[in-house]
Enzyme design. Structure first.
Site, PDB file in Angstrom:
ATOM      1  N   HIS A 239      -3.641  -5.535   0.915  1.00 39.64           N
ATOM      2  CA  HIS A 239      -2.867  -5.670   2.330  1.00 39.64           C
ATOM      3  C   HIS A 239      -3.002  -7.337   2.676  1.00 39.64           C
ATOM      4  CE1 HIS A 239      -2.356  -1.810   3.950  1.00 39.64           C
ATOM      5  NE2 HIS A 239      -3.662  -1.445   3.063  1.00 39.64           N
TER       6      HIS A 239
ATOM      7  N   GLU B  49      -1.005  -8.542   5.185  1.00 40.76           N
ATOM      8  CA  GLU B  49      -1.031  -8.796   6.507  1.00 40.76           C
ATOM      9  C   GLU B  49      -2.419  -8.741   7.298  1.00 40.76           C
ATOM     10  OE1 GLU B  49      -1.151  -4.147   6.061  1.00 40.76           O
ATOM     11  OE2 GLU B  49      -0.327  -6.020   5.040  1.00 40.76           O
TER      12      GLU B  49
ATOM     13  N   CYS C  37       0.816  -1.078   0.232  1.00 42.74           N
ATOM     14  CA  CYS C  37       0.121   0.013  -0.041  1.00 42.74           C
ATOM     15  C   CYS C  37       0.952   1.304   0.071  1.00 42.74           C
ATOM     16  CB  CYS C  37      -0.949  -0.130   1.226  1.00 42.74           C
ATOM     17  SG  CYS C  37      -2.307   1.083   1.009  1.00 42.74           S
TER      18      CYS C  37
END
Length: 232
Positions: free
Chosen positions: A202, A204, A85
Site C-alpha cells: 500500500h 498510500e 492490493c
C-alpha cells in the site's frame, strides 16, 4: 490531472488514497462504480479493500462490473492505471496485467510492514527511485500471493515488467523476506503498457509523514510522471 479512485461495495482504502494523492498535490476524487468513469479522468486508481467481500475469489466480481470496460479502454489510450492490493487483484482478474493473486502460503491474513526492492526504475511508477532501492511499505492481504505459469513469468522477467520484489532490509531477495509465498518474491508488475501497474503493498499508507514513513510517495507520483510523458 484528476485521478478517479473507483469505489466498489466493500472498498476501504478509497478515502486513504484520495487523501494521499491530494497531499502530493494530485487532484483525486472518489467515483462510485455504478456512476461510470468520468470523461475527464486522466488517471485511474483501483484501491484496496474487500470488494464484494472477496466472495468467489478476491477481485473477481469487481472485475466484471461495467466500469472496468471503461478502465480497459482508458488504459489502452495511455491513461495511467494503478491497482493496489484488492485493486491489484481486480486488475489481474480484468486482464489489465498478467498473472493472478491467490491465497497466501500461510493461509493467514498478513498485516505488517515489509521491504520491497525496485526492479525497474525506468517506469512512471518508479522514476522517483533508482534500481535496487529498498522501500518500506505496509501490506494487508489474505490473497496476495502472486502466481503465474512458467511462460507468463518468464515473459514478465524478460520484458522487465516486474516492478517490485519482496526483500529484506538490505535488499536481498530471500524466501524469509517473502511474506505470502509470491512466485519470485514478486510484489508488483506492469501491464502491456508501462502506464498500467498493480502491486500488493500500500503506497498510500506510506505517503503521509504522520503515518510513519513516506516511501510510497514516489509510486503515487507515477500518475504525474505518466501524464507528463504522454503530453511530451
Amino acid at each position: 490531472m484528476t485521478v478517479a479512485v473507483i469505489q466498489f461495495g466493500g472498498s476501504n482504502c478509497d478515502r486513504d488514497s484520495v487523501r494521499a494523492l491530494s497531499h502530493l498535490g494530485i487532484d483525486a476524487e472518489r467515483v462510485w462504480y455504478e456512476d461510470g468513469l468520468p470523461a475527464d479522468a486522466t488517471g485511474v486508481m483501483l484501491p484496496g479493500g474487500f470488494s464484494y467481500g472477496d466472495y468467489l475469489r478476491a477481485g473477481v466480481m469487481a472485475a466484471r462490473t461495467p466500469i472496468i470496460e471503461a478502465v480497459r479502454e482508458a488504459a489502452a489510450d495511455g491513461v495511467p492505471v494503478l491497482g493496489v492490493c484488492n485493486g491489484a487483484q481486480i486488475g489481474c482478474e480484468a486482464g489489465l496485467t498478467p498473472g493472478a493473486f491467490t491465497i497466501n502460503e500461510s493461509a493467514r491474513f498478513q498485516c505488517e510492514r515489509v521491504h520491497v526492492r525496485v526492479e525497474n526504475a525506468d517506469t512512471p511508477w518508479t522514476r522517483a527511485y533508482d534500481e535496487g532501492d529498498v522501500l518500506a511499505l505496509p501490506i494487508a492481504h489474505g490473497e496476495g500471493r502472486f502466481e503465474a505459469n512458467d511462460e507468463t513469468y518468464d515473459r514478465l522477467v524478460s520484458e522487465d515488467r516486474v516492478l517490485l520484489r519482496y526483500c529484506d532490509a538490505q535488499g536481498q531477495v530471500t524466501d524469509d523476506a517473502n511474506p505470502n509465498g509470491s512466485r519470485g518474491n514478486v510484489a508488483g508488475v506492469l501491464g502491456d503498457r508501462e502506464t498500467v501497474a498493480v502491486m500488493m503493498p500500500h503506497p498510500e499508507r506510506a505517503t503521509l509523514p504522520d503515518l510513519d514513513g513516506t516511501d510510497g510517495a514516489g509510486l503515487l507520483r507515477g500518475f504525474e510522471a505518466a501524464l507528463a510523458e504522454a503530453e511530451a
